[in-house]
Design an enzyme around this catalytic site. Structure first.
Site, PDB file in Angstrom:
ATOM      1  N   LYS A  31      13.696 -14.240   4.499  1.00 57.70           N
ATOM      2  CA  LYS A  31      13.855 -14.258   5.934  1.00 57.70           C
ATOM      3  C   LYS A  31      15.212 -13.510   6.357  1.00 57.70           C
ATOM      4  CE  LYS A  31      15.334 -18.534   7.696  1.00 57.70           C
ATOM      5  NZ  LYS A  31      16.629 -18.116   8.741  1.00 57.70           N
ATOM      6  N   ASP A  58      13.354 -13.782  11.510  1.00 57.95           N
ATOM      7  CA  ASP A  58      13.519 -14.935  12.313  1.00 57.95           C
ATOM      8  C   ASP A  58      14.580 -14.937  13.477  1.00 57.95           C
ATOM      9  OD1 ASP A  58      14.045 -17.760  12.707  1.00 57.95           O
ATOM     10  OD2 ASP A  58      15.485 -18.060  11.244  1.00 57.95           O
ATOM     11  N   LYS A  60      13.504 -16.019  16.587  1.00 51.65           N
ATOM     12  CA  LYS A  60      13.372 -17.013  17.626  1.00 51.65           C
ATOM     13  C   LYS A  60      13.470 -16.698  19.055  1.00 51.65           C
ATOM     14  CE  LYS A  60      15.313 -20.585  14.477  1.00 51.65           C
ATOM     15  NZ  LYS A  60      15.987 -20.118  13.552  1.00 51.65           N
ATOM     16  N   LEU A  61      12.489 -15.788  19.597  1.00 50.91           N
ATOM     17  CA  LEU A  61      12.522 -15.229  20.979  1.00 50.91           C
ATOM     18  C   LEU A  61      11.982 -16.307  21.841  1.00 50.91           C
ATOM     19  CD1 LEU A  61      12.342 -12.675  19.077  1.00 50.91           C
ATOM     20  CD2 LEU A  61      10.838 -11.789  20.974  1.00 50.91           C
ATOM     21  N   HIS A  62      12.875 -16.447  22.919  1.00 49.07           N
ATOM     22  CA  HIS A  62      12.728 -17.230  24.205  1.00 49.07           C
ATOM     23  C   HIS A  62      13.282 -16.561  25.434  1.00 49.07           C
ATOM     24  CE1 HIS A  62      13.483 -21.733  25.516  1.00 49.07           C
ATOM     25  NE2 HIS A  62      12.443 -20.920  26.264  1.00 49.07           N
ATOM     26  N   ASP A  63      12.048 -16.128  25.980  1.00 49.46           N
ATOM     27  CA  ASP A  63      12.541 -15.270  27.408  1.00 49.46           C
ATOM     28  C   ASP A  63      11.059 -15.332  28.149  1.00 49.46           C
ATOM     29  OD1 ASP A  63      13.525 -13.412  29.194  1.00 49.46           O
ATOM     30  OD2 ASP A  63      14.821 -12.733  27.522  1.00 49.46           O
ATOM     31  N   ILE A  64      11.057 -14.345  29.415  1.00 52.15           N
ATOM     32  CA  ILE A  64       9.979 -14.383  30.251  1.00 52.15           C
ATOM     33  C   ILE A  64       8.989 -13.756  29.448  1.00 52.15           C
ATOM     34  CG2 ILE A  64      11.298 -14.637  32.697  1.00 52.15           C
ATOM     35  CD1 ILE A  64      10.622 -11.487  32.677  1.00 52.15           C
ATOM     36  N   THR A 118      15.975 -28.287  14.163  1.00 48.48           N
ATOM     37  CA  THR A 118      16.257 -29.676  13.266  1.00 48.48           C
ATOM     38  C   THR A 118      17.685 -30.199  13.412  1.00 48.48           C
ATOM     39  OG1 THR A 118      16.367 -28.092  11.216  1.00 48.48           O
ATOM     40  CG2 THR A 118      14.515 -29.625  11.530  1.00 48.48           C
ATOM     41  N   GLY A 209      17.566 -21.876   1.630  1.00 46.22           N
ATOM     42  CA  GLY A 209      18.741 -20.794   1.762  1.00 46.22           C
ATOM     43  C   GLY A 209      19.623 -21.081   0.578  1.00 46.22           C
ATOM     44  N   ARG A 210      20.677 -22.267   0.885  1.00 48.39           N
ATOM     45  CA  ARG A 210      21.907 -22.246   0.073  1.00 48.39           C
ATOM     46  C   ARG A 210      21.347 -22.840  -1.185  1.00 48.39           C
ATOM     47  NH1 ARG A 210      24.714 -25.059   4.720  1.00 48.39           N
ATOM     48  NH2 ARG A 210      22.423 -25.340   5.528  1.00 48.39           N
TER      49      ARG A 210
HETATM   50  O1  C5P Z   1      20.731 -23.155   3.502  1.00 45.11           O
HETATM   51  P1  C5P Z   1      19.638 -23.862   4.170  1.00 45.11           P
HETATM   52  O2  C5P Z   1      18.576 -24.122   3.003  1.00 45.11           O
HETATM   53  O3  C5P Z   1      19.824 -25.177   4.801  1.00 45.11           O
HETATM   54  O4  C5P Z   1      19.015 -22.873   5.098  1.00 45.11           O
HETATM   55  C1  C5P Z   1      17.679 -22.993   5.975  1.00 45.11           C
HETATM   56  C2  C5P Z   1      17.504 -21.883   6.705  1.00 45.11           C
HETATM   57  O5  C5P Z   1      16.416 -22.328   7.719  1.00 45.11           O
HETATM   58  C3  C5P Z   1      18.402 -21.364   7.436  1.00 45.11           C
HETATM   59  O6  C5P Z   1      18.359 -19.951   7.482  1.00 45.11           O
HETATM   60  C4  C5P Z   1      18.197 -22.065   8.789  1.00 45.11           C
HETATM   61  O7  C5P Z   1      18.683 -21.140   9.968  1.00 45.11           O
HETATM   62  C5  C5P Z   1      16.652 -21.960   8.712  1.00 45.11           C
HETATM   63  N1  C5P Z   1      16.432 -23.198   9.876  1.00 45.11           N
HETATM   64  C6  C5P Z   1      16.692 -24.394   9.636  1.00 45.11           C
HETATM   65  N2  C5P Z   1      16.144 -25.525  10.659  1.00 45.11           N
HETATM   66  C7  C5P Z   1      15.359 -25.032  11.587  1.00 45.11           C
HETATM   67  C8  C5P Z   1      14.935 -23.559  11.562  1.00 45.11           C
HETATM   68  C9  C5P Z   1      15.376 -22.936  10.967  1.00 45.11           C
HETATM   69  O8  C5P Z   1      17.166 -24.748   8.815  1.00 45.11           O
HETATM   70  N3  C5P Z   1      14.832 -25.841  12.322  1.00 45.11           N
END
Ligand code: C5P
Length: 233
Positions: A31, A58, A60-64, A118, A209-210
């Site tokens: 991603k 990723d 996350k577009l949001h426009d007209i 979230t 991610g982490r």
């Molecule tokens: O490090 P971690 O596993 O928390 O990363 C989650 C990834 O998912 C990040 O890139 C974060 O921006 C993305 N994300 C999220 N919650 C959302 C949408 C995207 O954690 N509702």
């Protein structure tokens, strides 16, 4: 093929390539979010795509609707596998996004809507944004809108994946972040789920991610998470 998407939340190309070097032969889905894209531009997307990675862009577009349509055409031209937008932009905007992707011949990019971030609580949603429903009901409603607009799926919490499948169909994709191994810290995520539970709840893809990027052995963590998600353990 693994349905674990690695969130490459890195500041620049150098750090991203250094991280991905370890993943030779595993062909992961990655991603690319706003941090890396705004730092490096479309070049990094093309480079990683040409290196064989599957890519979820990723942004996350949001426009007209007209602006989103044209932006999506450019995303499709990058050859990414998955892109997203905010369902809060409305059904017309989502339809325009789909049209934008479809103007590129042979395009197969999956179009995904973010339901509710979230990071939003029921309190903020009700009192600050003046939305009458709670986060979960709003997420399900936005998922139904995305389905109506012809999208392929949504980003949501694994805890909402089952209800969204019940409302939008088994084929409607649920892409779920907020994943942690039982031994990991939750960091800033509020509601977290293990890969195995995400599988049981019906998540189609998990975004991690982490738990991978900050682990001592990212490749091993990725393979372990893939195994746990695939087998529901
Ligand atoms: O490090 P971690 O596993 O928390 O990363 C989650 C990834 O998912 C990040 O890139 C974060 O921006 C993305 N994300 C999220 N919650 C959302 C949408 C995207 O954690 N509702």
């Amino acid at each position: 093929m693994s349905k674990v998407i690695i969130a490459c939340d890195f500041a620049n190309r150098q750090k991203t390539l250094a991280f991905l070097k370890d993943f030779a032969g595993t062909n992961p889905y990655i991603k690319i979010g706003m941090e890396l894209f705004y730092g490096e531009g479309p070049t990094i997307v093309k480079e990683l795509k040409n290196s064989g990675f599957r890519i979820f862009l990723d942004l996350k577009l949001h426009d007209i609707p007209n602006t989103v349509r044209k932006a999506m055409t450019n995303c499709a031209k990058l050859g990414v596998d998955m892109v997203n937008l905010h369902a809060a932009g409305g059904i017309e905007m989502m339809k325009a996004a789909k049209e934008g992707l479809n103007t590129v011949p042979g395009n197969k990019t999956l179009l995904i809507a973010v339901t509710m971030l979230t990071s939003l609580s029921d309190e903020v949603v009700n009192e600050e944004l003046l939305i009458k429903e709670n986060v979960k009901n709003t997420a399900i409603h936005y998922a139904k809108n995305a389905k109506l607009a012809g999208l392929d799926g949504v980003v949501c919490s694994p805890l909402e994946a089952r209800s969204i499948h019940q409302n939008c169909g088994a084929d409607f994709l649920t892409i779920t972040p907020g994943i942690r191994l039982a031994s990991n810290s939750k960091d800033d995520q509020v509601r977290v789920t293990t890969p195995g539970l995400a599988n049981e709840l019906g998540s189609d893809f998990i975004v991690v991610g982490r738990s991978i990027t900050a682990s001592e052995n990212p490749r091993e963590s990725y393979l372990k998470i893939t195994e746990a998600f695939t087998n529901g353990k």
